[in-house]
Design an enzyme around this catalytic site. Structure first.
Site, PDB file in Angstrom:
ATOM      1  N   VAL A 207      -8.997   5.411   7.090  1.00 35.84           N
ATOM      2  CA  VAL A 207      -9.126   6.021   5.759  1.00 35.84           C
ATOM      3  C   VAL A 207      -7.948   5.642   4.873  1.00 35.84           C
ATOM      4  O   VAL A 207      -8.118   5.363   3.683  1.00 35.84           O
ATOM      5  CB  VAL A 207      -9.294   7.552   5.861  1.00 35.84           C
ATOM      6  CG1 VAL A 207      -9.375   8.188   4.476  1.00 35.84           C
ATOM      7  CG2 VAL A 207     -10.547   7.908   6.666  1.00 35.84           C
ATOM      8  N   CYS A 208      -6.763   5.566   5.448  1.00 34.99           N
ATOM      9  CA  CYS A 208      -5.572   5.203   4.667  1.00 34.99           C
ATOM     10  C   CYS A 208      -5.678   3.775   4.135  1.00 34.99           C
ATOM     11  O   CYS A 208      -5.286   3.500   2.997  1.00 34.99           O
ATOM     12  CB  CYS A 208      -4.308   5.360   5.509  1.00 34.99           C
ATOM     13  SG  CYS A 208      -3.965   7.064   5.972  1.00 34.99           S
ATOM     14  N   THR A 209      -6.209   2.880   4.938  1.00 33.75           N
ATOM     15  CA  THR A 209      -6.385   1.495   4.500  1.00 33.75           C
ATOM     16  C   THR A 209      -7.440   1.418   3.402  1.00 33.75           C
ATOM     17  O   THR A 209      -7.230   0.726   2.389  1.00 33.75           O
ATOM     18  CB  THR A 209      -6.761   0.594   5.701  1.00 33.75           C
ATOM     19  OG1 THR A 209      -5.684   0.658   6.652  1.00 33.75           O
ATOM     20  CG2 THR A 209      -6.967  -0.847   5.269  1.00 33.75           C
TER      21      THR A 209
ATOM     22  N   ALA B  35      -5.761   2.753   0.214  1.00 33.44           N
ATOM     23  CA  ALA B  35      -4.800   1.799  -0.349  1.00 33.44           C
ATOM     24  C   ALA B  35      -5.517   0.616  -0.991  1.00 33.44           C
ATOM     25  O   ALA B  35      -5.146   0.176  -2.090  1.00 33.44           O
ATOM     26  CB  ALA B  35      -3.832   1.318   0.734  1.00 33.44           C
TER      27      ALA B  35
END
Length: 162
Positions: free
Chosen positions: A57-59, A62
Site C-alpha cells: 500500500v505504501c508503494t 508513493a
C-alpha cells in the site's frame, strides 16, 4: 485507558483542520536536513505519514503521488513523505520508484508523535495533512488501506484552498 493511549494517541493529541502545522527538522533521502520552517508560509504543503518503504500500500501511495506530482506542482504544493525508515531505505525507495518528492526519516518517531498520527495496533498510521500557504492545516485524511485516495483527497483540498 492508559493502555489504549500506548497504542493510539487520543483524538485531542492529533493535529486537526484549523491547527497550525508544527515545525520540525528531519533528514531527507539524501541525508540533508530538511527544516519545515523554511517552507511554511511560502507555499502549500502535503505532508503524508506512511508505515514503511517498499510495502504494497505504501508503494501504491508513493507512486500515486509521483504520478500526480505535476498537478501538485501546478498548485504550488510541496509533497513530503515521512516514515520511520532510515535515510538509506528512503534513497533506495525513491530511486526504485522514481519519486520526485522529499522523503523524510523520522527514525525515532518524534514527528509522528508531534502530529499525533495514530497507530493501528503496532503498525504506524497512514495520515495525510494538507497545509495552506499560511501554515494552517486545511484538510486531513486517514486511511490505512486506500493509499491512492490520499492523493485524490489532497488534490481536491488544494484546489478548494486556491
Amino acid at each position: 485507558m492508559a493502555f489504549l493511549q500506548f497504542w493510539s494517541p487520543s483524538a485531542d493529541a492529533q493535529i486537526k483542520t484549523g491547527d497550525k502545522v508544527p515545525v520540525f527538522s528531519l533528514p531527507d533521502q539524501d541525508g540533508k536536513t530538511f527544516d519545515l520552517a523554511t517552507v511554511v508560509g511560502k507555499q502549500p504543503l502535503v505532508i503524508y505519514f506512511y508505515p514503511k518503504d517498499e510495502t504494497s500500500v505504501c508503494t501504491k501511495e508513493a507512486c500515486s503521488f509521483r504520478d500526480s506530482y505535476e498537478e501538485f506542482k501546478k498548485l504550488g504544493a510541496l509533497v513530503i513523505g515521512i516514515s520511520s525508515d532510515n535515510v538509506a531505505s528512503h534513497k533506495k525507495f525513491a530511486q526504485h520508484h522514481n519519486l520526485p518528492f522529499t522523503l523524510l526519516s523520522d527514525s525515532d518517531q518524534k514527528v509522528r508523535k508531534l502530529f499525533g498520527v495514530p497507530k493501528t495496533f503496532v503498525i504506524p498510521g497512514r495520515v495525510t495533512y494538507v497545509v495552506d500557504k499560511h501554515g494552517t492545516v486545511v484538510h486531513t485524511f486517514n486511511s490505512m488501506k486506500d493509499g491512492e485516495k490520499h492523493v485524490t483527497e489532497s488534490l481536491q483540498a488544494l484546489q478548494k484552498a486556491q
